[in-house]
Structure formats: structure tokens, C-alpha cells
Enzyme design. Structure first.
Site, PDB file in Angstrom:
ATOM      1  N   ASP A 327      10.275 -14.399  -2.479  1.00 15.05           N
ATOM      2  CA  ASP A 327       9.587 -14.919  -1.306  1.00 15.05           C
ATOM      3  C   ASP A 327       9.259 -16.404  -1.472  1.00 15.05           C
ATOM      4  OD1 ASP A 327       8.116 -14.291   1.222  1.00 15.05           O
ATOM      5  OD2 ASP A 327       6.378 -14.897   0.031  1.00 15.05           O
ATOM      6  N   GLU A 356      14.232 -17.048  -0.356  1.00 18.04           N
ATOM      7  CA  GLU A 356      13.878 -17.378   1.022  1.00 18.04           C
ATOM      8  C   GLU A 356      13.520 -18.856   1.128  1.00 18.04           C
ATOM      9  OE1 GLU A 356      10.474 -16.139   4.330  1.00 18.04           O
ATOM     10  OE2 GLU A 356       9.956 -16.526   2.238  1.00 18.04           O
TER      11      GLU A 356
END
Length: 612
Positions: A327, A356
Site C-alpha cells: 500500500d 500502489e
């Protein structure tokens, strides 16, 4: 004199460990690891006032580091290549007295563990928000002592989905043609509210009990392995939850950035690549908190960096993971991210990591991919990144009216930027995910456009990921995360609509489900889609044609955005079609006896396996 001796003993007693060792992390390790070094975080009252003693063949105590908080010790161990699995005692002594101990286990590493194949372009990933998929075990809906209970009526509340529900649904996912599962974070999020999403971790070594247990997480992977499917874990190195256990008693002042003042990040992510960026701006982005409930961890602290790296390796080995999705990739210290990807892939060379970096600028995404030659000399080792630029282009290209600069040409132009990437075929591609409006909503709830988009992502270069519910036309009225991450129909007892059985589903939803299943099950054995090259042709007259091809195979894909059928003469595509005479259309099953021209129905996609 006796009174003085008694007083001295009392004072000495106050200085020893006042309770059992509260935590040893990681809680165990393995033999035969390529990296022989292991650092233990030991937590317990006044633990630093003790000396650590270990006596186990093949395990060497290299160093013990005491930090500013006396309740922590960092213990460095080195494992010999021939160290045997077993249990040994870590003793904590004051003088000659053992004041506490911990039995540490070394487990036997599974043979072939290092050769574990990560997710790749042969896979289709199903992304699940665990709390919103299936409630397979109602007994863990409410867990005594945890801060947030069940509230299914609240879009940001806990709804009860869990690991058992996912295990119970694997036959469905396999039948649909999915080959890998990515779960939004399942680690403990013992936060007072909105904890369902999982991105505010409060214990890096414990599955949230409302989802199940560490053992059930292992069981999930075992069941996936039986089906030839893979498991991808969602991790967060940038931040933890404000209720993480160490937030109440931190090891060091610099464990958390901007603490206790708390400054929110600037979110100016391009400072990572910007050759003109100031140090002040870099610090404002990287050291700022994502939100007030998520303290920003300082990965420049070498003890925290090692803690996070070891934690990821621990989960790979403990569960048997095939991939990690990281993330908020650009927010942690980028040098630590380089170290992490390098060490992880040294331990597991065939593993996969996807990051990400949410930007529509492919130059920024490419900066992080393994093999990129960056101007500043920065090297990262992540094989994959999330292809947000392509997602945006497909969404806009399908929605926009056709013109010289807009429409299908936007998809073409996005792929034309592939020269920026070291390996665009390893990017993870997707119509949507848990943080954005569902693709069905993005394209105006137009089923035909949805089908074209899904077809594209399942046949172009890269590793496709589909968000749960796309296959059954899941939609939402609101635009908040809690609306987008709605409950999967049929996942709760009493649901009037059941996507697993078809009960209560609309004909359109059933048709979409069958459509996705047909393409994905064909794709499982379509090597040319997995490994073939991509050649595309500039869109004309509302159509976009591209090929996946190798020396021996070719697949032609046609997207027709027009409101009427289009007959396409294929002589323009001779570079690929030369030598091929006929074909089979995968979705309809129709045979095309002469591929010199192909008629594609209005607002539809064609996938044609070419034959000589």
C-alpha cells in the site's frame, strides 16, 4: 545492617523485569533461510536491565542493543547453515539470576519454499475486501475486548465477512476462472471506528480475530494451493494504527515521524523523482501522516526498517504467500523500500511484489519498477506496479465520444507509453479497485462498455485484477469508500440475492457472470495471452484492434464502440494475420471461416483465436 540489606534487595527487585516478557517479535523463525541474520524485538517491563543468554547449537548471539526506552531490547542472532529445527530458551538474567525466559522455536523450512512461483501474467487476480465478502463464521462477529463490534447497517461499520467465508467460496472463484486472490489487509485493526478496511494495523503478527486466526489464514492458502491458486497479502509499511500496541510505549522517539505533534503529509508524491525537489518538501511528504488515525512510521530508523522487512518475510514463510501488494508505495522512505524489495527477492527469487503508486503519469509509475535506469541512480526491485495510467485511460476512452484525441485513442496512447517501463508485461492492470468508483459506475452503468473494458483487461499485456462484484454488475449510489465496498450478495444468511447460487439475480447480472467466466476459463490455457507479444493498431471509426501473438499463435481482439455492427477488413493487419485463414470467436463460440473480413456486433468485443 540487616535493614540496609533488606532495603537493597527491595530496590534490586524493583529494577528487574516486573512481569513476564510481553512480546517477542518475530515469535518464531525458520532454518535454512538464505539470510542467516535475525533481529528480535523484545518487549517487557524494564527488560533492558537484563542480560540475554542463549545456548543452542547453530545460533549465535551477535549483539544486544538497549535503546532509550528500558522496556525494549533488540537482539541480533545469526543462524548457522546447518542449524536444526527445535526450541531453545532465551534467558533474561540479572547477575546469576534468571528473572524471565522465552521459549523460541525454529521451524523446519519447507523444501522448495524459496522457489515459490509468484503471481504472474498467467493469473487473473480477484480482489476482496474481507469484511464485505462472505460471513462464514458468525461466532467472530463480536469479539470480547475489541473496540468495534458488528454494525451492518453502517457503511463504515464492520459487517462480519471473514476468512472462513472466503474459504467457503473458493470453488466459486475457481469455477469463475480466477487463479489468484488478493485480500485487503487482514491483520489486527483494533481501532475504535471504521476499522473494517484493515489499513490501520495494530498488531503486525496477528490476524484480526473478527476475520479469524493466523491458522485460518494458513488454511486459506492451503485450500488455494489445492486448486492451483495463489494468495496475495496486502501490507502497509508507511503507517500503523493509532491504537497499535507500541503507540502506548514507543521504543524510541524517532520510531514515529512528527510525534507527538502530528503533521499530515503534503501528498506531493513527485518529490521522490523530482531532480529539483527541496529536502523540506521531501520531508513534508514522506514524514507526514497519511491521516490522523494512522501514525507515520519512520523507516529510516534501522530497527524499524528491519522489523518491517522481517515481518513480511515471516508472513511469506508462515502462510506460503505467492505475492505482496504494498500500500501507499511512495510514502515510506524510498531507500528502505529498495532494501526491502531486494532482500525479499533474494530470499524468494520467483516471488512477486506489486506497489500502489496512484498517478496517471506513467513516468512516475515506471520509476519504481525493477530494472528501471533512473537519472538519480535509484534502484528498486519490485517486479510489478499497479498500472493506474492504463486504468484511467480505459475508463475515459470508453466513456468519451470518439474524436481525434479522445475515445479509444486514449487507450492506444496509454499503451504507447510502455517504452517508459522496464517490463510493461509485468504491470498489474485493473478496471477498478477498493479505492475508486466501481468500473460499472465509471462507464455510466452501461453493460456493453463494462464488457468491453473487462475484455480488454483480460486480454492486453499485464496481470489482470478484478474487484469482487464486477462479475455480477455490483453498483453503488454513494461515492464513499463504505458504499463502494458493499456486501457481496449471498454472503450473508437471509440475503435475497445470492450470486453463488443465482437466486434473485437479474438476467443481466447472470449474463455478465457467465461472460466473465467464459473469458477467464479460456484465458487459463491461452499461453499467447500470458506470454505473447502485443501489437495494436491506431483506432479507426470507433474500433480498436490489437493482437497477442507468438511465433506459433495469434489472438485478435476487436473493440467496437459504435452503435451499429462494423465489418472490418483485416488486410491492414497483415503483419500479424499473414498465414492465418480462419478463426474461432471465444465469447460466442462462432467459427469464422474467412478472416479477411470480420463483422463485429454493435458495442461489443470480439476475441478471435486465429488458425492457419
Amino acid at each position: 545492617m540487616k535493614k540496609l540489606i533488606t532495603l537493597f534487595i527491595i530496590l534490586l527487585t524493583l529494577n528487574v523485569v516486573g512481569q513476564e516478557v510481553a512480546r517477542v517479535e518475530p515469535p518464531n523463525w525458520w532454518t535454512k533461510m538464505k539470510n542467516p541474520d535475525l533481529q528480535l524485538l523484545i518487549y517487557g517491563e524494564n527488560i533492558s536491565k537484563t542480560d540475554v543468554v542463549i545456548d543452542y547449537p547453530g545460533v549465535t548471539l551477535e549483539a544486544t542493543t538497549k535503546v532509550e526506552n528500558p522496556n525494549y531490547l533488540f537482539v541480533d542472532l545469526k543462524m548457522a547453515k546447518d542449524v536444526q529445527p527445535g526450541e531453545f530458551e532465551i534467558q533474561f538474567k540479572q547477575g546469576d539470576k534468571v528473572v524471565d525466559s522465552y521459549n523460541f522455536e525454529l521451524w523446519d523450512r519447507e523444501q522448495g519454499s524459496t522457489n515459490r512461483e509468484g503471481f504472474n501474467s498467467s493469473d487473473v487476480i480477484y480482489l476482496i475486501t474481507p469484511d464485505r465478502f462472505v460471513n462464514g463464521d458468525t461466532s467472530n462477529d463480536e469479539v470480547e475486548g475489541m473496540k468495534e463490534g458488528l454494525d451492518r447497517d453502517y457503511n463504515y461499520g464492520r459487517h462480519g465477512g471473514d476468512i472462513r467465508g472466503i474459504i467457503n467460496s473458493l470453488d466459486y472463484l475457481q469455477d469463475m476462472g480466477f487463479t489468484a486472490v488478493w485480500l485487503n489487509p487482514v491483520l489486527e485493526n483494533d481501532m475504535p471506528e471504521a476499522s473494517y478496511h484493515g489499513y490501520a494495523c495494530t498488531d503486525f503478527y496477528q490476524v484480526d480475530r473478527r476475520y479469524g486466526s493466523n491458522e485460518e489464514y494458513q488454511e486459506l492458502n492451503e485450500e488455494l494451493d489445492k486448486r492451483g491458486m495463489k494468495l496475495i497479502m496486502d501490507l502497509i509499511f508507511n503507517h500503523c494504527g493509532s491504537e497499535h500496541w507500541w503507540m502506548h510505549d514507543m521504543p524510541m522517539k524517532d520510531w514515529i515521524n512528527n510525534y507527538p505533534e502530528m503533521k499530515i503529509t503534503s501528498h506531493r508524491r513527485t518529490v521522490n523523482e523530482d531532480p529539483h525537489a527541496s529536502e523540506a518538501d521531501k520531508k513534508a511528504m514522506v514524514d507526514g501522516w497519511f491521516v490522523s488515525a494512522m501514525p507515520d512510521m519512520n523507516q529510516k530508523n534501522p530497527f524499524l526498517a528491519k522489523y518491517l522487512i522481517q515481518n513480511s518475510i515471516w508472513w511469506v514463510e508462515y502462510v506460503g504467500l505467492e505475492g505482496i501488494r504494498q500500500d501507499t508505495w511512495p510514502y515510506p522512505d524510498k531507500n528502505m523500500m529498495s532494501d526491502w524489495t531486494k532482500q525479499l527477492l533474494e530470499e524468494y527469487p520467483d516471488f512477486n511484489v506489486v506497489g500502489e503508486e496512484w498517478t496517471t503519469n506513467p513516468a512516475i509509475v515506471s520509476y519504481w519498477q525493477k530494472g528501471k535506469l533512473n537519472q538519480d541512480g535509484y534502484k528498486n526491485y519490485a517486479p510489478s506496479m499497479m498500472d493506474f495510467p492504463l486504468q484511467s485511460a480505459v475508463s475515459e476512452g470508453l466513456r468519451n465520444e470518439e474524436s481525434f484525441d479522445f475515445g479509444l485513442i486514449q487507450i492506444y496512447n496509454a499503451l504507447a507509453n510502455d517504452f517508459l517501463y522496464p517490463d510493461p508485461y509485468k504491470l498489474t492492470i485493473f478496471p477498478d479497485n477498493h479505492d475508486m468508483s466501481r468500473f460499472y459506475v465509471q462507464v455510466g452503468e452501461d453493460v456493453d462498455l463494462l464488457k468491453m473494458g473487462v475484455t480488454f483487461f483480460l486480454t492486453t499485456r499485464g496481470i489482470p485484477q478484478i474487484y469482487y462484484g464486477t462479475e455480477i454488475l455490483m453498483r453503488h449510489d454513494g461515492s464513499e469508500h463504505g458504499d463502494i465496498r458493499a456486501d457481496y450478495p449471498g454472503g450473508w444468511k437471509g440475503d435475497k440475492v445470492n450470486a453463488f447460487t443465482g437466486e434473485g439475480m437479474s438476467d443481466a447480472a447472470k449474463d455478465m457472470q457467465e461472460y466473465v467466466s467464459k473469458i477467464q476459463n479460456w484465458r487459463k490455457n491461452a499461453d499467447v495471452i500470458h506470454d505473447g507479444k502485443l501489437m495494436h493498431f491506431v483506432p479507426e471509426d470507433g474500433t480498436y484492434i490489437y493482437f497477442r501473438y507468438s511465433d506459433d499463435e495469434a489472438v485478435m481482439v476487436i473493440l467496437n464502440k459504435n452503435a451499429e455492427a462494423k465489418t472490418i477488413k483485416t488486410d491492414r493487419f497483415n503483419e500479424v494475420t499473414n498465414g492465418y485463414k480462419s478463426g474461432k470467436e471465444i465469447i460466442s463460440g462462432a467459427t469464422i471461416s474467412d478472416i479477411s473480413e470480420v463483422t463485429v456486433p454493435a458495442k461489443s468485443a470480439f476475441i478471435v483465436e486465429l488458425a492457419k
